[in-house]
Design an enzyme around this catalytic site. Sequence first.
Site, mmCIF file in Angstrom:
data_model
loop_
_atom_site.group_PDB
_atom_site.id
_atom_site.type_symbol
_atom_site.label_atom_id
_atom_site.label_comp_id
_atom_site.label_asym_id
_atom_site.label_seq_id
_atom_site.Cartn_x
_atom_site.Cartn_y
_atom_site.Cartn_z
ATOM 1 N N TYR A 136 -11.582 -11.286 -13.343
ATOM 2 C CA TYR A 136 -12.901 -11.168 -13.713
ATOM 3 C C TYR A 136 -13.777 -12.429 -13.336
ATOM 4 O O TYR A 136 -13.485 -13.362 -14.095
ATOM 5 C CB TYR A 136 -13.232 -10.381 -14.964
ATOM 6 C CG TYR A 136 -14.532 -10.572 -15.621
ATOM 7 C CD1 TYR A 136 -15.739 -10.380 -14.593
ATOM 8 C CD2 TYR A 136 -14.915 -10.241 -16.884
ATOM 9 C CE1 TYR A 136 -16.951 -10.293 -15.099
ATOM 10 C CE2 TYR A 136 -15.992 -10.355 -17.346
ATOM 11 C CZ TYR A 136 -17.215 -10.121 -16.139
ATOM 12 O OH TYR A 136 -18.631 -10.011 -16.810
ATOM 13 N N LYS A 165 -12.890 -7.998 -10.427
ATOM 14 C CA LYS A 165 -14.466 -7.615 -10.975
ATOM 15 C C LYS A 165 -15.252 -8.856 -10.239
ATOM 16 O O LYS A 165 -15.162 -10.074 -10.878
ATOM 17 C CB LYS A 165 -14.732 -7.349 -12.202
ATOM 18 C CG LYS A 165 -16.018 -7.119 -12.754
ATOM 19 C CD LYS A 165 -16.093 -7.033 -14.024
ATOM 20 C CE LYS A 165 -17.621 -6.873 -14.396
ATOM 21 N NZ LYS A 165 -17.995 -6.938 -15.887
#
Length: 297
Positions: A136, A165
């Site tokens: 992420y 992400k």
Amino acid sequence: MNNYISGATTAIITPFKNGTLDEATYANLIQRQIDNNIDAICPVGTTGESATLSHDEHKRCIEIAVEVCKGSNAKVLAGAGSNATHEAIDIAKHAEACGVDALFSVSPYYNKPSQEGLYQHYKAIASAVEVPFMLYNVPGRTGVDILPDTVKRLFDDVWNIMGIKEATGSIERTVELLAKVPDLYVFSGDDSIDFPILASGGKGITSVTANLLPDMKADLTHAALRGDFKTSKAINDELFEINKVLFCESNPIPIKAAMYIAGLIDTLEYRLPLVPPSSENMKKIENVMKKYKIVGA
């Protein structure tokens, strides 16, 4: 490994009541996502105020998400981030034991590791579990950027690291990542550019706005993934204004206010140092919700 998560995922908020986790409301919010065709719930991320949750609260949020999603089509992509690697490993192992489908882990914040430090950090966490694992990257909040070469190295070296992400706000970054790692699952982490990232080869989104409008975010994503870019772009364009307003202050301040206005949470509570929106921004949120005809506005 063929059980990767793709599609529309929601960075679910964490509701509080009298300073503690409101478990009943939390479960209801998750069920609402399931009922609106969201593919996965993402508990205890940035939007879930993970930075101010105790470890017990963090773990309980994951447990509830797994309990509610059990037997449904929705999966659980749980947060397991910390700027201390050993803490992230502890959270990841607990989440795996709870039965999550996959994990995501924010890059270490404040201590600003080197690219080698990021590599060793993620390798250690992902190697401690046997579920799919997503990086992420949100450098605007963490102060460190997971560069594409580091992503490629992790993808090549660690069997269960399957995606990232991406919340740099850069479409070019997605293009570069997929040029270097064609099989990488890239998820949009910026609501306003979901469509461009999906159209560039992204496999999904992790949305803040989906807390409020899960059906539209699911439709946007599913249209893009089946190649109906015209429909996906039209929905993305329709959501542009509300996406921007829901980031008029630091996430999750505006989305929680919107959820409260809509009657989806009983109390507007944050953990300090987060506080409610300014009166000016609260008015912006109220006005945009009226424009979108959201119940309770």
